[in-house]
Design an enzyme around this catalytic site. Structure first.
Site, PDB file in Angstrom:
ATOM      1  N   ASP A 132     -22.416   5.315   0.304  1.00 41.61           N
ATOM      2  CA  ASP A 132     -21.559   4.793  -0.448  1.00 41.61           C
ATOM      3  C   ASP A 132     -21.305   6.256  -1.528  1.00 41.61           C
ATOM      4  OD1 ASP A 132     -24.077   4.269  -1.854  1.00 41.61           O
ATOM      5  OD2 ASP A 132     -23.337   2.667  -2.539  1.00 41.61           O
ATOM      6  N   GLU A 133     -22.410   7.186  -1.772  1.00 40.16           N
ATOM      7  CA  GLU A 133     -22.374   7.897  -2.700  1.00 40.16           C
ATOM      8  C   GLU A 133     -21.499   8.989  -2.706  1.00 40.16           C
ATOM      9  OE1 GLU A 133     -26.182   9.869  -3.534  1.00 40.16           O
ATOM     10  OE2 GLU A 133     -27.362   8.031  -3.151  1.00 40.16           O
TER      11      GLU A 133
ATOM     12  N   TYR B 174     -26.858  16.415  -2.059  1.00 37.14           N
ATOM     13  CA  TYR B 174     -26.974  15.410  -1.152  1.00 37.14           C
ATOM     14  C   TYR B 174     -25.665  14.788  -1.026  1.00 37.14           C
ATOM     15  CZ  TYR B 174     -27.590  11.085   1.065  1.00 37.14           C
ATOM     16  OH  TYR B 174     -27.487   9.689   2.003  1.00 37.14           O
ATOM     17  N   SER B 175     -24.797  14.188  -1.709  1.00 35.96           N
ATOM     18  CA  SER B 175     -23.826  13.387  -1.527  1.00 35.96           C
ATOM     19  C   SER B 175     -22.505  14.277  -1.114  1.00 35.96           C
ATOM     20  CB  SER B 175     -23.442  12.424  -2.704  1.00 35.96           C
ATOM     21  OG  SER B 175     -23.461  13.017  -3.984  1.00 35.96           O
TER      22      SER B 175
ATOM     23  N   LYS C  14     -23.053  15.018   2.638  1.00 37.17           N
ATOM     24  CA  LYS C  14     -22.646  13.624   3.057  1.00 37.17           C
ATOM     25  C   LYS C  14     -21.099  13.610   3.313  1.00 37.17           C
ATOM     26  CE  LYS C  14     -24.901  11.096   5.167  1.00 37.17           C
ATOM     27  NZ  LYS C  14     -25.380  11.125   6.436  1.00 37.17           N
TER      28      LYS C  14
ATOM     29  N   LEU D 176     -39.555   4.794 -14.217  1.00 41.14           N
ATOM     30  CA  LEU D 176     -38.060   4.500 -14.588  1.00 41.14           C
ATOM     31  C   LEU D 176     -37.200   5.771 -15.019  1.00 41.14           C
ATOM     32  CD1 LEU D 176     -36.517   1.966 -13.962  1.00 41.14           C
ATOM     33  CD2 LEU D 176     -36.791   1.101 -16.086  1.00 41.14           C
TER      34      LEU D 176
ATOM     35  N   ASP E 227     -35.005  11.848 -16.935  1.00 40.76           N
ATOM     36  CA  ASP E 227     -33.957  11.409 -15.946  1.00 40.76           C
ATOM     37  C   ASP E 227     -33.483  12.499 -14.804  1.00 40.76           C
ATOM     38  OD1 ASP E 227     -32.185   9.646 -15.049  1.00 40.76           O
ATOM     39  OD2 ASP E 227     -30.792   9.917 -16.794  1.00 40.76           O
TER      40      ASP E 227
ATOM     41  N   GLY F  87     -27.596  14.854 -13.337  1.00 41.31           N
ATOM     42  CA  GLY F  87     -26.389  14.236 -12.860  1.00 41.31           C
ATOM     43  C   GLY F  87     -26.531  12.935 -12.263  1.00 41.31           C
TER      44      GLY F  87
HETATM   45  P1  NAD Z   1     -34.691   9.457   6.267  1.00 39.60           P
HETATM   46  O1  NAD Z   1     -34.973  10.607   5.035  1.00 39.60           O
HETATM   47  O2  NAD Z   1     -35.879   8.388   5.802  1.00 39.60           O
HETATM   48  O3  NAD Z   1     -34.791   9.840   7.696  1.00 39.60           O
HETATM   49  C1  NAD Z   1     -33.893  10.787   8.140  1.00 39.60           C
HETATM   50  C2  NAD Z   1     -34.646  11.210   9.535  1.00 39.60           C
HETATM   51  O4  NAD Z   1     -33.835  12.391  10.131  1.00 39.60           O
HETATM   52  C3  NAD Z   1     -36.188  11.701   9.602  1.00 39.60           C
HETATM   53  O5  NAD Z   1     -36.726  11.001  10.591  1.00 39.60           O
HETATM   54  C4  NAD Z   1     -36.070  13.100   9.792  1.00 39.60           C
HETATM   55  O6  NAD Z   1     -37.198  13.677  10.467  1.00 39.60           O
HETATM   56  C5  NAD Z   1     -34.675  13.397  10.708  1.00 39.60           C
HETATM   57  N1  NAD Z   1     -34.111  14.473  10.657  1.00 39.60           N
HETATM   58  C6  NAD Z   1     -34.059  15.307   9.173  1.00 39.60           C
HETATM   59  N2  NAD Z   1     -33.346  16.698   9.530  1.00 39.60           N
HETATM   60  C7  NAD Z   1     -33.259  16.599  11.016  1.00 39.60           C
HETATM   61  C8  NAD Z   1     -32.695  17.749  11.913  1.00 39.60           C
HETATM   62  N3  NAD Z   1     -32.298  18.816  11.491  1.00 39.60           N
HETATM   63  N4  NAD Z   1     -32.446  17.137  13.365  1.00 39.60           N
HETATM   64  C9  NAD Z   1     -33.285  16.135  13.770  1.00 39.60           C
HETATM   65  N5  NAD Z   1     -33.609  15.167  12.582  1.00 39.60           N
HETATM   66  C10 NAD Z   1     -33.592  15.443  11.594  1.00 39.60           C
HETATM   67  O7  NAD Z   1     -33.311   8.832   6.083  1.00 39.60           O
HETATM   68  P2  NAD Z   1     -32.618   7.540   5.744  1.00 39.60           P
HETATM   69  O8  NAD Z   1     -33.043   6.857   4.574  1.00 39.60           O
HETATM   70  O9  NAD Z   1     -33.160   6.768   7.061  1.00 39.60           O
HETATM   71  O10 NAD Z   1     -31.123   7.474   5.874  1.00 39.60           O
HETATM   72  C11 NAD Z   1     -30.768   7.894   7.169  1.00 39.60           C
HETATM   73  C12 NAD Z   1     -29.183   8.055   7.123  1.00 39.60           C
HETATM   74  O11 NAD Z   1     -28.442   6.956   6.509  1.00 39.60           O
HETATM   75  C13 NAD Z   1     -28.898   9.168   6.629  1.00 39.60           C
HETATM   76  O12 NAD Z   1     -27.802   9.953   7.035  1.00 39.60           O
HETATM   77  C14 NAD Z   1     -28.372   8.654   5.111  1.00 39.60           C
HETATM   78  O13 NAD Z   1     -27.368   9.613   4.586  1.00 39.60           O
HETATM   79  C15 NAD Z   1     -27.877   7.509   5.656  1.00 39.60           C
HETATM   80  N6  NAD Z   1     -27.877   6.549   4.341  1.00 39.60           N
HETATM   81  C16 NAD Z   1     -29.165   6.218   3.790  1.00 39.60           C
HETATM   82  C17 NAD Z   1     -29.049   5.206   2.789  1.00 39.60           C
HETATM   83  C18 NAD Z   1     -30.344   4.881   2.136  1.00 39.60           C
HETATM   84  O14 NAD Z   1     -30.534   3.977   1.163  1.00 39.60           O
HETATM   85  N7  NAD Z   1     -31.559   5.246   2.524  1.00 39.60           N
HETATM   86  C19 NAD Z   1     -27.850   4.441   2.384  1.00 39.60           C
HETATM   87  C20 NAD Z   1     -26.806   4.779   2.988  1.00 39.60           C
HETATM   88  C21 NAD Z   1     -26.797   5.646   4.045  1.00 39.60           C
HETATM   89  O1  TDX Z   2     -39.211   6.974  -9.302  1.00 37.24           O
HETATM   90  C1  TDX Z   2     -37.743   7.057  -9.240  1.00 37.24           C
HETATM   91  N1  TDX Z   2     -37.325   6.138 -10.517  1.00 37.24           N
HETATM   92  C2  TDX Z   2     -36.035   6.116 -10.577  1.00 37.24           C
HETATM   93  O2  TDX Z   2     -35.703   5.366 -11.627  1.00 37.24           O
HETATM   94  C3  TDX Z   2     -36.876   7.000  -8.284  1.00 37.24           C
HETATM   95  C4  TDX Z   2     -37.299   7.615  -6.939  1.00 37.24           C
HETATM   96  C5  TDX Z   2     -35.625   6.717  -8.504  1.00 37.24           C
HETATM   97  N2  TDX Z   2     -35.305   6.048  -9.665  1.00 37.24           N
HETATM   98  C6  TDX Z   2     -33.855   5.677  -9.548  1.00 37.24           C
HETATM   99  C7  TDX Z   2     -32.733   6.914  -9.392  1.00 37.24           C
HETATM  100  C8  TDX Z   2     -31.697   5.918  -8.594  1.00 37.24           C
HETATM  101  O3  TDX Z   2     -30.822   5.400  -9.828  1.00 37.24           O
HETATM  102  O4  TDX Z   2     -33.640   4.732  -8.787  1.00 37.24           O
HETATM  103  C9  TDX Z   2     -32.243   4.702  -8.032  1.00 37.24           C
HETATM  104  C10 TDX Z   2     -32.318   4.957  -6.613  1.00 37.24           C
HETATM  105  O5  TDX Z   2     -33.099   6.027  -6.457  1.00 37.24           O
HETATM  106  P1  TDX Z   2     -33.412   6.651  -4.867  1.00 37.24           P
HETATM  107  O6  TDX Z   2     -34.088   5.602  -4.062  1.00 37.24           O
HETATM  108  O7  TDX Z   2     -33.668   8.144  -4.922  1.00 37.24           O
HETATM  109  O8  TDX Z   2     -31.880   6.278  -4.019  1.00 37.24           O
HETATM  110  P2  TDX Z   2     -30.317   6.987  -4.428  1.00 37.24           P
HETATM  111  O9  TDX Z   2     -30.473   8.326  -5.067  1.00 37.24           O
HETATM  112  O10 TDX Z   2     -29.560   5.636  -5.122  1.00 37.24           O
HETATM  113  O11 TDX Z   2     -29.891   7.246  -3.014  1.00 37.24           O
HETATM  114  C11 TDX Z   2     -30.146   6.479  -1.734  1.00 37.24           C
HETATM  115  O12 TDX Z   2     -29.024   5.597  -1.739  1.00 37.24           O
HETATM  116  C12 TDX Z   2     -28.182   6.013  -1.090  1.00 37.24           C
HETATM  117  C13 TDX Z   2     -30.577   6.942  -0.760  1.00 37.24           C
HETATM  118  O13 TDX Z   2     -31.812   7.826  -1.002  1.00 37.24           O
HETATM  119  C14 TDX Z   2     -29.587   7.959  -0.159  1.00 37.24           C
HETATM  120  O14 TDX Z   2     -29.982   8.470   0.915  1.00 37.24           O
HETATM  121  C15 TDX Z   2     -28.359   7.109   0.063  1.00 37.24           C
HETATM  122  O15 TDX Z   2     -27.340   7.566   0.504  1.00 37.24           O
END
Ligand code: NAD
Ligand code: TDX
Length: 374
Positions: A164-165, A190-191, A194, A246, A312, A315
């Site tokens: 959603d980012e 990152y976003s 994506k 936080l 913080d 961005g």
């Molecule tokens: P993660 O960082 O936990 O896992 C990423 C995996 O990809 C790891 O196993 C890593 O080894 C592998 N990887 C990284 N670079 C690679 C490469 N070049 N070739 C092959 N493998 C590689 O990530 P996640 O949180 O599981 O996110 C997975 C997907 O979901 C991502 O595309 C992310 O953008 C998307 N997503 C995540 C969230 C969230 O809240 N975590 C939310 C929405 C979408």
């Molecule tokens: O220690 C912390 N304290 C804190 O306040 C960390 C690690 C994060 N935060 C805040 C930042 C965000 O507002 O918490 C919120 C969530 O942070 P993250 O876990 O880093 O997630 P976010 O940046 O929202 O992105 C996540 O959701 C969308 C995933 O990491 C992404 O991969 C996904 O696309």
């Protein structure tokens, strides 16, 4: 088709068919037809990229538990990949190939043998993208391009996992939520990568007729999430006798979904999603970061104000919120983990029970945050 007298799994017809299938690289499954005959058809073969990461590993467990598919995981095993997340899978139905999604030769070879590709692999952490954007450009953009070229050559169905980012952020009091038609407005490296990868998928659908779908999901929580991310970081800080950290005021809002609900939605989209379409995935789970930290502290028996406010994020997006009406009405999806407090309690229990899984990453992750005053 074979006759009903071969109904048991040990029957001679079934054994022969399975052997012939295996030698041709095809797994077979059986279903009983209405007229009593048994039908044998190929099992769906999934290539799951990033399957050793948080959401990818949960998806592989979900897929193998709910279907008879076979899975090839392609994962580079970066700091975020963990082999332990794939432990305990059913024998013979999953294999891991360690490699890079941006390696065109390997990707072409792997895609050639599959029915469907689900692309999770990415550099996924915003904070890391602020320290060094380069692997984000390489994996998220070049990696996606490499997969798209391979599925184009082989005519393979492709599902793209996004976030959603890509839509940027909302004001706290904005009545609108993100929908499939919200314009892209990413904030972080990152976003932005994506968002770029989503646009590549859309272009490959339109220009080359690639058979693809996209899903953009909100923030996931649940087992196997790296301790760099918000919820596991705070849980493991408290389990270690420390305090949650936080960012800023803690007023930022994220829309939480349990990873199991995300997996179910992705499986549904791969089965019934319309080609070329985007589906937003979210479970109406908006919470401020402060509320989440307070909930973790009280579930762990600590005072609700026993947290630190730290530097913080640059961005820092204020609020994300998903309207998943299309997924709910068109494909009939609904979340099972509707109760966030219950899902959080399960997640805390998982981290308490799986210290061996997260312990190796904890001190290095905290040291990197400490350098930034976080
Ligand atoms: P993660 O960082 O936990 O896992 C990423 C995996 O990809 C790891 O196993 C890593 O080894 C592998 N990887 C990284 N670079 C690679 C490469 N070049 N070739 C092959 N493998 C590689 O990530 P996640 O949180 O599981 O996110 C997975 C997907 O979901 C991502 O595309 C992310 O953008 C998307 N997503 C995540 C969230 C969230 O809240 N975590 C939310 C929405 C979408
Ligand atoms: O220690 C912390 N304290 C804190 O306040 C960390 C690690 C994060 N935060 C805040 C930042 C965000 O507002 O918490 C919120 C969530 O942070 P993250 O876990 O880093 O997630 P976010 O940046 O929202 O992105 C996540 O959701 C969308 C995933 O990491 C992404 O991969 C996904 O696309």
């Amino acid at each position: 088709a074979a006759r009903q007298d071969d109904a048991s799994h040990s029957g001679p017809v079934w054994r022969t068919l399975r052997r012939v299938g295996r030698s041709a690289g095809i797994s077979l499954r059986r279903a009983t037809c209405g007229d009593g005959r048994l039908e044998f058809s190929p099992v769906t073969r999934y290539l799951v990229t990033g399957g050793a990461g948080f959401i990818g590993a949960n998806f592989v467990h979900h897929l193998l538990a709910h279907t008879d598919a076979t899975v090839t995981v392609l994962d580079k095993l970066t700091y975020a990949g963990n082999l332990e997340s794939l432990a305990g899978l059913p024998e013979g139905r999953c294999r891991l190939v360690v490699g890079d999604v941006a390696d065109p030769v390997l990707v072409d070879e792997l895609v050639a043998g599959q029915d469907l590709v689900v692309h999770f692999a990415a550099e996924s952490h915003n904070d890391n993208s602020l320290r060094d954007p380069s692997p984000f450009v390489q994996t998220n953009l070049v990696g996606t391009y490499t997969l798209l070229e391979a599925v184009r050559r082989h005519g393979t169905r492709y599902h793209h996992i996004s976030t959603d980012e890509v839509y940027g952020d909302l004001e706290l009091d904005d009545p609108q939520r993100f929908t499939e038609t919200t314009p892209y407005h990413p904030s972080s490296p990152y976003s932005a990568t994506k968002a770029g990868s989503d646009l590549l998928v859309r272009a490959w659908v339109r220009s080359f007729g690639v058979q693809a779908t996209i899903s953009n999901c909100s923030n996931n929580y649940g087992p196997y999430q790296h301790v760099e991310k918000f919820i596991p970081r705070q849980i493991t800080n408290v389990l270690d006798g420390g305090r949650p950290k936080l960012y800023g005021s803690g007023a930022n809002v994220r829309d939480w979904i349990h990873v199991e609900d995300h997996s179910a939605a992705v499986l549904l989209i791969t089965a019934r999603g319309r080609i070329g379409e985007t589906y937003l995935i979210g479970a109406d789970g908006e919470r401020s970061n402060r509320e989440v930290v307070e909930a973790i502290l009280s579930l762990l028996g600590r005072p609700r104000d026993a947290y630190d406010q730290v530097t913080d994020r640059a961005g820092h997006d204020l609020r994300y919120a998903i309207d998943a009406t299309k997924l709910r009405t068109e494909l009939g999806w609904q979340p099972v983990y509707a109760d966030f407090a219950a899902g959080l309690a399960d997640t805390i229990a998982w981290y308490r029970d799986h210290e061996a899984w997260w312990r190796p990453q904890k001190s290095g992750t905290e040291a990197a945050y400490a350098v930034l005053g976080q």
